[in-house]
Design an enzyme around this catalytic site. Structure first.
Site, PDB file in Angstrom:
ATOM      1  CE  LYS A 298       3.634   0.269   4.543  1.00 43.41           C
ATOM      2  NZ  LYS A 298       2.471   0.440   3.676  1.00 43.41           N
TER       3      LYS A 298
ATOM      4  CD  GLU B 201      -2.549   1.487   2.499  1.00 43.46           C
ATOM      5  OE1 GLU B 201      -2.099   1.042   3.455  1.00 43.46           O
ATOM      6  OE2 GLU B 201      -3.427   2.277   2.579  1.00 43.46           O
TER       7      GLU B 201
ATOM      8  NE  ARG C 298       5.177  -7.755  11.259  1.00 42.52           N
ATOM      9  CZ  ARG C 298       4.500  -6.618  10.922  1.00 42.52           C
ATOM     10  NH1 ARG C 298       3.139  -6.623  10.937  1.00 42.52           N
ATOM     11  NH2 ARG C 298       5.311  -5.708  10.569  1.00 42.52           N
TER      12      ARG C 298
END
Length: 563
Positions: free
Chosen positions: A274, A39, A264
């Site tokens: 983020k 994104e 992850r």
RNA sequence: UGACCCAUGGUGUAACGGUAGCACAACAGAUUUUGGUUCUGUUUGUUAAGGUUCGAAUCCUUAUGGGUCAACCA
């Protein structure tokens, strides 16, 4: 028999590769197709690097393809700056998406039609509830949800309302489109999830064309399907989304991509959120997304990490489903490993003290030929001027040295790298500060590097820079950004509390050998005995060059001292 | 107190019913004109309890521990 076994042992597969090989062998797929779907709402970080290496790497391994797809369904937080940075970073890492650069926003029309298709099938409805009302009716993980009063609107009414949503007749939040699945499902995501919302926001690509935007769950899977993605790899937190992912495939009758989740990446002493990284940037704790202390790809690039080092790291950490926390020292290992092969050796003194060779001719300068990289024979040699007055590292002299100190001290001898052996006769000391201000030595003329006939044996070799030829440079000594192993993992404390106050030390008065005067931004160096350094962006157009410390050398002496 | 997922040295990851291996880290030594590199060696592990089996890290059961889910974020 043994040969087969050996091959098997070498080629141990991770669980995703196993699935892919099964799908290839069974004929389910002739070719595999993956995607990397960021994104554009922030810069890529080390965690994304894992995903990039996985998606591109696995396609490469099996002769497939990988798309770069921007998951740009939320105009509020996304921008072209991020799109550009992402492309730059993926390319820099060494991966190529060729002409397959896609955007979820390119599919908005098709996604809209899919939503209409759902409404027509009685599988979606427009809900006028506020988000609070919806949340209240949704229940909790242990309490089943209650149906919304709008759940049983007619197909016609839903169609009409949804079209008017698109036409901009309603304000933000006034209405949403929901999938009609199962409001009592034990899986919260299946309790009639919102699939479209109203946002009168400017989108970085579609501008003001749309005022309704699909949610992740109604965009990602369909984008995968439209692109013919065979294996849609994502992180563990999307595991609970998979039933919804499959529901869309089922109800829309589209290409059945398979979602597979892996754990992850977590690295100790750093954060990979983020949101948290954005805050560091916005509040000025760092100088930007590319601050060398940031775990972003652009930060690591500026820090001097190499693409190969990051790729090797990602290969080594493996792919599995269990939560993990990787030692930052593993990353640093791969950085050193790569830099050791490619970095040019140079001499820089960051904490200078003068060394005067009393028996060396006053005006004489000799050019010493020193190898650029002992690990690379092709790298050749360079000339480094040597003269009577030198700078050496303050740390390399001790007034009262301990036994195993292989450097300078009263009466001790060392080799000056690539030059002569010197013996310390005396030193000067500032009586007020107690600081050593100069060291006097005699050199042994027959001990010159390469033609040494002195027969002397010294334990230590130190680096030096000729005073009259020294080039003043700025050196930025970077250290880890956080003092805590798991800065983001404390419920009672904010991660900002763990910021390392010593994560950057700027040294304005370092002296480099002349060869560094014409360095180029991004050049990799090993400052002999100090660590690996890279020429910083800020050197551009400046006379005084700036270097970032990438990582220290392994230092067994420092370890010894701690004991 | 629901659903889904996970559990192998300090860390990460292999072993696919048959000798628990590899990398990093740690430690010890050799080499070295970088206390770097290189080389050699050492320490440390199958969450627990049952079961199946000639044989279980691997299959089954239960327990325990951990993670994710209640954004109109992705």
């Amino acid at each position: 028999m043994t040969a087969v076994k050996e091959i098997k042992e070498k080629e141990s597969l991770n669980f995703i590769e196993e699935i892919i090989e099964q799908d290839l062998n069974s004929g389910k797929h002739q070719i595999i197709h993956t995607r990397f779907p960021p994104e554009p709402n922030g810069y890529l970080h080390i965690g994304h690097a894992k995903s990039i290496c996985l998606n591109f790497g696995i396609a490469q391994k099996y002769g497939g393809k990988t798309n770069l797809r921007f998951d740009d369904t939320n105009p509020t937080t996304e921008s072209v700056e991020y799109v550009e940075s992402i492309k730059r970073d993926v390319r820099w890492l060494g991966f190529d998406w060729e002409d397959r650069e896609y955007y979820a926003s390119d599919y908005f029309e098709q996604l809209y039609n899919m939503a209409v298709q759902l409404i027509k099938a009685g599988k979606a409805y427009v809900d006028d509830s506020t988000s609070e009302e919806m949340a209240a009716l949704k229940g909790t993980p242990t309490v089943p949800g209650q149906p919304s009063p709008y759940r049983d609107r007619s197909v016609e009414e839903n169609l009409d309302l949804f079209e008017r949503m698109r036409n901009g007749e309603f304000s933000d939040g006034a209405k949403v489109l929901r999938a009609k699945i199962d409001i009592t499902s034990p899986n919260m995501l299946l309790r009639d999830p919102v699939i479209y919302r109203i946002k009168h926001d400017h989108h970085h690509r579609t501008g003001d064309k749309w005022v309704i935007y699909p949610m992740y769950d109604f965009a990602h899977g369909q984008s995968d399907a439209l692109e013919g993605i065979t294996h849609s790899l994502c992180t563990l937190e999307f595991e609970n989304h998979r039933p919804l992912y499959d529901w869309c495939i089922q109800e829309l009758n589209i290409f059945p991509s398979r979602q597979i989740e892996f754990a992850r990446l977590n690295v100790n002493y750093t954060i990979t959120s983020k949101r948290k990284l954005l805050k560091l940037v916005q509040e000025g704790h760092v100088t930007g997304w590319d601050d060398p202390r940031m775990p972003t790809i652009s930060g690591m690039r500026r820090r001097g990490y190499t693409p190969a080092a990051i790729r090797n790291f990602c290969d080594r950490i493996g792919i599995a489903k269990r939560e993990n926390s990787i030692d930052i020292s593993l990353l640093e290992f791969f950085v050193r490993e790569d830099l050791n092969k490619i970095a040019t050796r140079v001499m820089v003194v960051i904490d200078p003290v003068k060394l005067i060779i009393t028996n060396y001719p006053d005006q004489q300068t000799e050019n010493m030929s020193i190898e650029n990289n002992p690990e690379d024979e092709q790298s050749g040699h360079r000339e480094v001027p040597f003269s009577k007055e030198l700078y050496i590292e303050y740390e390399d002299f001790m007034e009262e040295p301990p036994k195993k100190f292989f450097r300078l001290g009263p009466g001790l001898s060392v080799r000056l790298k690539g030059a002569y052996i010197v013996t310390c006769d005396s030193f000067e000391k500032d009586s007020k500060t107690g600081k050593i201000t100069a060291i006097h030595c005699t050199y042994h003329p027959n001990s010159k590097s390469g033609e040494d006939t002195s027969g002397m044996k010294v334990k230590g070799t130190i680096h030096w820079v000729s005073v009259k030829d020294a080039v003043p440079v700025e050196v930025r000594m970077y250290d880890r950004l956080f003092t805590e192993e798991n800065p983001g993992g404390h419920e009672d404390k904010d991660y900002l509390e763990f910021i390392n106050p010593d994560s950057l030390k700027i040294i304005k008065k370092a002296f480099a050998e002349p060869s560094l005067a014409k360095t180029k931004v991004g050049a990799y160096y090993q400052f002999l005995r100090l660590g690996y350094f890279v020429t910083d962006l800020d050197s551009k157009g400046r006379k005084k060059k700036v270097f970032n410390r990438t990582v220290t050398l392994k230092d067994t002496w420092a370890k010894e001292q701690k004991k």
